[in-house]
Design an enzyme around this catalytic site. Sequence first.
Site, mmCIF file in Angstrom:
data_model
loop_
_atom_site.group_PDB
_atom_site.id
_atom_site.type_symbol
_atom_site.label_atom_id
_atom_site.label_comp_id
_atom_site.label_asym_id
_atom_site.label_seq_id
_atom_site.Cartn_x
_atom_site.Cartn_y
_atom_site.Cartn_z
ATOM 1 N N ARG A 69 -4.732 -3.225 -12.149
ATOM 2 C CA ARG A 69 -4.285 -2.026 -11.439
ATOM 3 C C ARG A 69 -2.785 -1.809 -11.605
ATOM 4 O O ARG A 69 -2.311 -0.683 -11.730
ATOM 5 C CB ARG A 69 -4.643 -2.153 -9.953
ATOM 6 C CG ARG A 69 -4.354 -0.893 -9.173
ATOM 7 C CD ARG A 69 -5.015 -0.890 -7.804
ATOM 8 N NE ARG A 69 -4.908 0.411 -7.179
ATOM 9 C CZ ARG A 69 -4.331 0.620 -5.997
ATOM 10 N NH1 ARG A 69 -3.838 -0.395 -5.308
ATOM 11 N NH2 ARG A 69 -4.266 1.839 -5.499
ATOM 12 N N HIS A 73 -0.935 1.598 -12.881
ATOM 13 C CA HIS A 73 0.104 2.291 -12.109
ATOM 14 C C HIS A 73 1.415 2.352 -12.882
ATOM 15 O O HIS A 73 2.094 3.378 -12.896
ATOM 16 C CB HIS A 73 0.316 1.591 -10.764
ATOM 17 C CG HIS A 73 -0.746 1.932 -9.763
ATOM 18 N ND1 HIS A 73 -0.563 1.807 -8.407
ATOM 19 C CD2 HIS A 73 -2.001 2.399 -9.924
ATOM 20 C CE1 HIS A 73 -1.670 2.194 -7.771
ATOM 21 N NE2 HIS A 73 -2.559 2.540 -8.669
ATOM 22 N N ASN A 100 1.883 1.718 -3.485
ATOM 23 C CA ASN A 100 2.120 0.306 -3.772
ATOM 24 C C ASN A 100 1.642 -0.553 -2.621
ATOM 25 O O ASN A 100 1.219 -1.682 -2.813
ATOM 26 C CB ASN A 100 3.615 0.063 -4.002
ATOM 27 C CG ASN A 100 4.102 -1.179 -3.296
ATOM 28 O OD1 ASN A 100 3.694 -2.267 -3.645
ATOM 29 N ND2 ASN A 100 4.954 -1.029 -2.309
ATOM 30 N N HIS A 200 -12.921 -0.194 -11.606
ATOM 31 C CA HIS A 200 -13.350 -0.431 -10.225
ATOM 32 C C HIS A 200 -14.608 -1.289 -10.164
ATOM 33 O O HIS A 200 -15.245 -1.377 -9.130
ATOM 34 C CB HIS A 200 -13.542 0.905 -9.491
ATOM 35 C CG HIS A 200 -12.254 1.612 -9.195
ATOM 36 N ND1 HIS A 200 -12.194 2.869 -8.657
ATOM 37 C CD2 HIS A 200 -10.955 1.224 -9.362
ATOM 38 C CE1 HIS A 200 -10.922 3.231 -8.504
ATOM 39 N NE2 HIS A 200 -10.152 2.253 -8.937
HETATM 40 C C1 HEM Z 1 -9.607 7.539 -11.526
HETATM 41 C C2 HEM Z 1 -8.742 7.572 -10.552
HETATM 42 C C3 HEM Z 1 -8.433 6.389 -9.685
HETATM 43 C C4 HEM Z 1 -8.313 6.421 -8.333
HETATM 44 C C5 HEM Z 1 -8.445 7.637 -7.450
HETATM 45 C C6 HEM Z 1 -8.053 5.070 -7.889
HETATM 46 C C7 HEM Z 1 -7.836 4.697 -6.587
HETATM 47 C C8 HEM Z 1 -7.827 3.404 -6.122
HETATM 48 C C9 HEM Z 1 -7.718 3.004 -4.750
HETATM 49 C C10 HEM Z 1 -7.552 3.956 -3.574
HETATM 50 C C11 HEM Z 1 -7.815 1.655 -4.700
HETATM 51 C C12 HEM Z 1 -7.828 0.771 -3.451
HETATM 52 C C13 HEM Z 1 -6.465 0.346 -3.047
HETATM 53 C C14 HEM Z 1 -6.509 -0.436 -1.764
HETATM 54 O O1 HEM Z 1 -6.962 0.071 -0.752
HETATM 55 O O2 HEM Z 1 -6.082 -1.596 -1.794
HETATM 56 C C15 HEM Z 1 -7.978 1.197 -6.046
HETATM 57 C C16 HEM Z 1 -8.115 -0.110 -6.411
HETATM 58 C C17 HEM Z 1 -8.163 -0.532 -7.721
HETATM 59 N N1 HEM Z 1 -8.006 0.251 -8.843
HETATM 60 FE FE1 HEM Z 1 -8.068 2.233 -8.912
HETATM 61 N N2 HEM Z 1 -8.022 4.251 -8.973
HETATM 62 C C18 HEM Z 1 -8.245 5.009 -10.100
HETATM 63 C C19 HEM Z 1 -8.236 4.570 -11.401
HETATM 64 C C20 HEM Z 1 -8.019 3.263 -11.769
HETATM 65 C C21 HEM Z 1 -7.762 2.821 -13.120
HETATM 66 C C22 HEM Z 1 -7.638 3.741 -14.325
HETATM 67 C C23 HEM Z 1 -7.629 1.471 -13.068
HETATM 68 C C24 HEM Z 1 -7.320 0.507 -14.175
HETATM 69 C C25 HEM Z 1 -7.565 0.723 -15.439
HETATM 70 C C26 HEM Z 1 -7.827 1.080 -11.691
HETATM 71 C C27 HEM Z 1 -7.871 -0.201 -11.241
HETATM 72 C C28 HEM Z 1 -8.071 -0.565 -9.921
HETATM 73 C C29 HEM Z 1 -8.341 -1.922 -9.515
HETATM 74 C C30 HEM Z 1 -8.562 -3.109 -10.432
HETATM 75 C C31 HEM Z 1 -8.380 -1.907 -8.103
HETATM 76 C C32 HEM Z 1 -8.573 -3.107 -7.182
HETATM 77 C C33 HEM Z 1 -7.203 -3.653 -6.797
HETATM 78 C C34 HEM Z 1 -7.264 -4.958 -6.024
HETATM 79 O O3 HEM Z 1 -8.317 -5.472 -5.695
HETATM 80 O O4 HEM Z 1 -6.165 -5.465 -5.740
HETATM 81 N N3 HEM Z 1 -8.030 2.198 -10.930
HETATM 82 N N4 HEM Z 1 -7.960 2.288 -6.900
HETATM 83 C C1 LIG Z 2 5.353 -2.530 -1.252
HETATM 84 O O1 LIG Z 2 4.561 -3.703 -1.396
HETATM 85 C C2 LIG Z 2 5.013 -4.852 -0.698
HETATM 86 C C3 LIG Z 2 4.005 -5.962 -0.932
HETATM 87 O O2 LIG Z 2 3.737 -6.129 -2.264
HETATM 88 C C4 LIG Z 2 5.161 -4.559 0.786
HETATM 89 O O3 LIG Z 2 5.719 -5.687 1.440
HETATM 90 C C5 LIG Z 2 6.072 -3.348 1.001
HETATM 91 O O4 LIG Z 2 6.123 -3.022 2.365
HETATM 92 C C6 LIG Z 2 5.532 -2.165 0.206
HETATM 93 N N1 LIG Z 2 6.424 -1.018 0.389
HETATM 94 C C7 LIG Z 2 6.018 0.155 0.856
HETATM 95 C C8 LIG Z 2 7.076 1.189 1.056
HETATM 96 O O5 LIG Z 2 4.877 0.412 1.083
#
Ligand code: HEM
Ligand SMILES: *[C@@H]1O[C@H](CO)[C@@H](O)[C@H](O)[C@H]1NC(C)=O
Length: 333
Positions: A69, A73, A100, A200
């Site tokens: 991810r 980003h 972030n 995802h």
């Molecule tokens: C298509 C549009 C996309 C949207 C709207 C989106 C949105 C999100 C959101 C809202 C989360 C959850 C964040 C959280 O609550 O912690 C997430 C997690 C994640 N996204 Fe996406 N994402 C998109 C595309 C992608 C792409 C292109 C990738 C990588 C190639 C990606 C990789 C991931 C991964 C691996 C997670 C899990 C992160 C974790 O477990 O720490 N996403 N995404």
């Molecule tokens: C950015 O991420 C760090 C953890 O990785 C967190 O401590 C910090 O509060 C985040 N900053 C904002 C503005 O969300």
Amino acid sequence: MDTRNDNSTKHMMMWFFLGMLFCFMVVESDAQLSENFYASTCPNVELIVEQAVAKKYQKTHITAPATLRLFFHDCFVGGCDASMLITSETGDAERDAPDNLSLAGDGYDTVVLAKLAVEAQCPGVVSCADILAIAARDVVGFAGGPGFKVELGRRDGLVSKASRAEGKLPGPELNVSDLVEMFASNGLSMTDMIALSGAHTIGFSHCDRFANRLYNFSTFMPVDPTLDLAYAQQLMNSCPRVGSDPNAALPLDLTTPEVFDNNYFKNLVARKGLFTSDQVLFNDFSTQSTVVRFANNAGDFNAAFVSAMRKLGRVGIKVGNEGEIRRDCTAFN
Ligand code: HEM
Ligand SMILES: *[C@@H]1O[C@H](CO)[C@@H](O)[C@H](O)[C@H]1NC(C)=O
Ligand SMILES: *[C@@H]1O[C@H](CO)[C@@H](O)[C@H](O)[C@H]1NC(C)=O
Ligand SMILES: *[C@@H]1O[C@H](CO)[C@@H](O)[C@H](O)[C@H]1NC(C)=O
């Protein structure tokens, strides 16, 4: 009908198409990046990074989704130039942008650790942007996904501002036309967008990112009628309307959350996509056939994912004398 004339028309057509094909190939393989960019300056770079990432992955499997991810980003905000890694004392660097908040710190740690290992052997040569690209490829493989060659030669960016992230990252409530538009602005096709959403298949989300689909204050039905009812119930149990734990993390792929496979697409067909932006890929006529194809054919998904990852890795890159080779990935030189 004059067959000779017909044949020469065929020939002309053939040369025309070959010419077109050639042009596309030249555009396709970005001349500025190459798979053996460090062949003479740091020949073992990929092995060094792989070992560092493997160590981190063995400690915690969150390393995989977090790193993948982070790569996405970084590329979508100001290009794949490691600007997402900069830490700012005043809290206004890219990584401080609101989205972030949810980026797991393990992604940053992974790149920092890999950079340390690389610097020990080839100081001042390999960019943080390339290390992140290699690490993102490696974690996909560790989680069971396809292996592939990574193009290298990116330079690290000199700008990192939280404000640059505004409107650059897709939100979980987006519809297909908005998703297509956002990916197109980064040179990625609709198929690329669908394949990359397949990321995802690993990782987790917090309740607030999909709460929009759950609670209708005037009925007991989920707001989003395209959400499988049993799955909706499960989500509501984990994310109660009142007193929901802000740290609760739910799997993006309810069947195999740690495995990089095509179950994400099978879930969409079963109406068990977690975000609106996931489920719409099946619900929308324009993207449905591709989702179904990826759900039925893991090989098709893997091939499309690899192709899209390589394209993602070319977004907004700095090459040649642009930018710098950062010594410390979290600070400008
Ligand atoms: C298509 C549009 C996309 C949207 C709207 C989106 C949105 C999100 C959101 C809202 C989360 C959850 C964040 C959280 O609550 O912690 C997430 C997690 C994640 N996204 Fe996406 N994402 C998109 C595309 C992608 C792409 C292109 C990738 C990588 C190639 C990606 C990789 C991931 C991964 C691996 C997670 C899990 C992160 C974790 O477990 O720490 N996403 N995404
Ligand atoms: C950015 O991420 C760090 C953890 O990785 C967190 O401590 C910090 O509060 C985040 N900053 C904002 C503005 O969300
Ligand atoms: C997608 O969402 C945007 C903004 O929310 C809206 O303006 C647009 O009409 C929607 N498009 C479709 C096809 O639903
Ligand atoms: C909630 O349900 C009511 C009654 O079915 C409906 O009129 C309303 O549009 C729903 N609200 C949302 C946000 O879906």
